[in-house]
Design a protein around this motif. Structure first.
Motif, PDB file in Angstrom:
ATOM      1  N   GLY A  42       0.841  -1.191   0.000  1.00  0.00           N
ATOM      2  CA  GLY A  42       0.000   0.000   0.000  1.00  0.00           C
ATOM      3  C   GLY A  42       0.869   1.232   0.000  1.00  0.00           C
ATOM      4  N   ASP A  43       0.253   2.394  -0.095  1.00  0.00           N
ATOM      5  CA  ASP A  43       1.020   3.630  -0.189  1.00  0.00           C
ATOM      6  C   ASP A  43       1.617   3.983   1.168  1.00  0.00           C
ATOM      7  OD1 ASP A  43       0.407   3.893  -2.816  1.00  0.00           O
ATOM      8  OD2 ASP A  43      -1.459   4.960  -2.410  1.00  0.00           O
ATOM      9  N   SER A  44       2.785   4.608   1.134  1.00  0.00           N
ATOM     10  CA  SER A  44       3.376   5.067   2.388  1.00  0.00           C
ATOM     11  C   SER A  44       2.708   6.375   2.797  1.00  0.00           C
ATOM     12  CB  SER A  44       4.877   5.248   2.212  1.00  0.00           C
ATOM     13  OG  SER A  44       5.120   6.221   1.236  1.00  0.00           O
ATOM     14  N   TYR A  45       2.985   6.739   4.031  1.00  0.00           N
ATOM     15  CA  TYR A  45       2.332   7.917   4.597  1.00  0.00           C
ATOM     16  C   TYR A  45       2.729   9.189   3.851  1.00  0.00           C
ATOM     17  CZ  TYR A  45       1.495  11.755   7.744  1.00  0.00           C
ATOM     18  OH  TYR A  45       1.093  12.948   8.253  1.00  0.00           O
ATOM     19  N   GLU A  46       1.762   9.999   3.544  1.00  0.00           N
ATOM     20  CA  GLU A  46       2.009  11.317   2.955  1.00  0.00           C
ATOM     21  C   GLU A  46       1.381  12.344   3.885  1.00  0.00           C
ATOM     22  OE1 GLU A  46       3.636  12.147   0.250  1.00  0.00           O
ATOM     23  OE2 GLU A  46       4.057  10.125  -0.468  1.00  0.00           O
ATOM     24  N   PRO A  47       2.004  13.511   3.982  1.00  0.00           N
ATOM     25  CA  PRO A  47       1.417  14.540   4.842  1.00  0.00           C
ATOM     26  C   PRO A  47      -0.045  14.809   4.503  1.00  0.00           C
ATOM     27  CG  PRO A  47       3.602  15.207   4.157  1.00  0.00           C
ATOM     28  CD  PRO A  47       3.292  13.936   3.422  1.00  0.00           C
ATOM     29  N   GLY A  48      -0.856  14.847   5.522  1.00  0.00           N
ATOM     30  CA  GLY A  48      -2.277  15.121   5.337  1.00  0.00           C
ATOM     31  C   GLY A  48      -3.135  13.877   5.280  1.00  0.00           C
ATOM     32  N   GLN A  49      -2.486  12.704   5.132  1.00  0.00           N
ATOM     33  CA  GLN A  49      -3.276  11.480   5.065  1.00  0.00           C
ATOM     34  C   GLN A  49      -3.650  10.992   6.458  1.00  0.00           C
ATOM     35  OE1 GLN A  49      -0.744   8.765   2.962  1.00  0.00           O
ATOM     36  NE2 GLN A  49      -1.853   9.098   1.054  1.00  0.00           N
ATOM     37  N   ALA A  50      -4.734  10.227   6.514  1.00  0.00           N
ATOM     38  CA  ALA A  50      -5.085   9.572   7.777  1.00  0.00           C
ATOM     39  C   ALA A  50      -4.157   8.374   7.970  1.00  0.00           C
ATOM     40  CB  ALA A  50      -6.530   9.127   7.736  1.00  0.00           C
ATOM     41  N   TRP A  51      -3.870   8.068   9.222  1.00  0.00           N
ATOM     42  CA  TRP A  51      -2.932   6.986   9.543  1.00  0.00           C
ATOM     43  C   TRP A  51      -3.717   5.724   9.859  1.00  0.00           C
ATOM     44  CZ3 TRP A  51       2.403   6.732   9.812  1.00  0.00           C
ATOM     45  CH2 TRP A  51       2.940   5.648  10.495  1.00  0.00           C
ATOM     46  N   ARG A  52      -3.397   4.626   9.197  1.00  0.00           N
ATOM     47  CA  ARG A  52      -4.098   3.380   9.521  1.00  0.00           C
ATOM     48  C   ARG A  52      -3.116   2.225   9.715  1.00  0.00           C
ATOM     49  NH1 ARG A  52      -6.549   1.651   3.649  1.00  0.00           N
ATOM     50  NH2 ARG A  52      -4.590   0.969   2.778  1.00  0.00           N
TER      51      ARG A  52
END
Lengths: 130, 112
Positions: B65-75
Motif C-alpha cells: 500500500g502507499d506510504s504515509y504522505e502529509p495530510g493522510q489519515a494513519w491506519r
C-alpha cells in the motif's frame, strides 16, 4: 474523505532515525518515538511505554497517536532536571503546528530538535537558583 | 598551371563516386535480418524490459500500500523508533511497581 496510508516510507523512517541520533548526540540523553494508536488513555499508555525503555530516567519518549490526533512527551526523572515541563510544552507547541498541518515526520523531527536543544542547555546557577 | 589545378579539382568533384570494396573473403557472412527480428530486438525487447523493471519497482508499494504522505489519515500498525526489542508488548508487561521505579516522569501533551 481523506486518503489513508500504510505507514512510513523508508525515507521517512530514515529521517526520523536521523533526528533521533542527532538529538541523542546533542543532548546525551536517550530519545525514542512511538507513532501509533494508544492502548487506552494516551498519557498512561505513553508513561508505560517510557517505563519499558532500558533507561527510563535518562530517556525522552515522544508518542504520537495520529488517529486520535494527540501526542505526549514523557521525560525521565534525570532528564527532567535539565528539560523541564515548560521547555517540553514549548516544543509541544512547535510540534502541534506541524501535526495540525498533517506533517507527521516534520513535526517529529522538529520536536526532537527542539527537545534536544533544550535538554543540552547548561544549567546556570545564578538563574536557576535565585 | 593554375587552370590545370582547377580543372583537376573540378574533375575530381564531378567524377567522384563512393568508395566500394568487397568484404574480405575471410569474414563470416552475416545472416540476413528480417524486419520482424529488427523490430523485436530494437523495440519489443526493450519495451518488455521497461515494463518488467517498472513492475518490479512498483511491486513493493502495490503489496504494502502507499506510504504515509502529509495530510493522510494513519491506519498503519504502531511503529517504535529507538524502542526496546520487545516493542509494545514490553509496555503491556509494565506493572505499577515498575512504573513507580521509573521515577518522577514529566513532560507535556497536546491535541492537534
Amino acid at each position: 474523505m481523506s486518503a489513508t496510508s500504510d505507514g512510513f516510507s523508508a525515507g521517512q523512517r530514515a529521517a526520523i532515525d536521523k533526528a533521533i541520533r542527532e538529538a541523542e548526540t546533542a543532548s546525551r540523553y536517550e530519545f525514542s518515538v512511538y507513532v501509533g494508536a494508544a492502548d487506552g488513555a494516551t498519557r498512561p499508555f505513553a508513561e508505560r511505554l517510557h517505563a519499558s525503555l532500558s533507561t527510563p530516567a535518562r530517556s525522552v519518549l515522544l508518542m504520537v497517536d495520529p488517529a486520535a490526533r494527540m501526542f505526549e512527551v514523557v521525560t525521565g526523572a534525570e532528564v527532567r532536571r535539565v528539560l523541564d515541563d515548560g521547555a517540553v510544552a514549548l516544543a509541544a507547541v512547535a510540534m502541534q503546528t506541524d501535526f495540525a498541518s498533517g506533517d507527521l515526520v516534520g513535526g517529529i523531527t522538529r520536536g526532537l530538535q527542539q527537545l534536544a536543544g533544550a535538554a543540552r542547555s547548561p544549567q546556570v546557577l545564578h538563574t536557576d537558583n535565585p | 598551371m593554375r587552370s590545370v589545378l582547377a580543372g583537376a579539382l573540378v574533375a575530381g568533384v564531378l567524377f567522384a563516386v563512393p568508395a566500394s570494396a568487397d568484404a574480405p573473403s575471410s569474414w563470416e557472412s552475416s545472416p540476413d535480418v528480417s524486419g520482424f527480428q529488427a523490430l523485436l530486438v530494437l523495440f519489443l525487447i526493450p519495451l518488455g524490459l521497461f515494463l518488467v523493471i517498472s513492475l518490479l519497482a512498483a511491486l513493493p508499494s502495490l503489496v504494502k500500500g502507499d506510504s504515509y504522505e502529509p495530510g493522510q489519515a494513519w491506519r498503519s500498525e504502531g511503529e517504535w523508533f529507538g524502542g526496546p526489542l520487545k516493542g509494545v508488548a514490553g509496555a503491556d508487561q509494565v506493572d505499577s511497581k515498575q512504573l513507580e521505579s521509573a521515577g518522577d516522569q514529566g513532560g507535556a501533551g497536546a491535541r492537534f
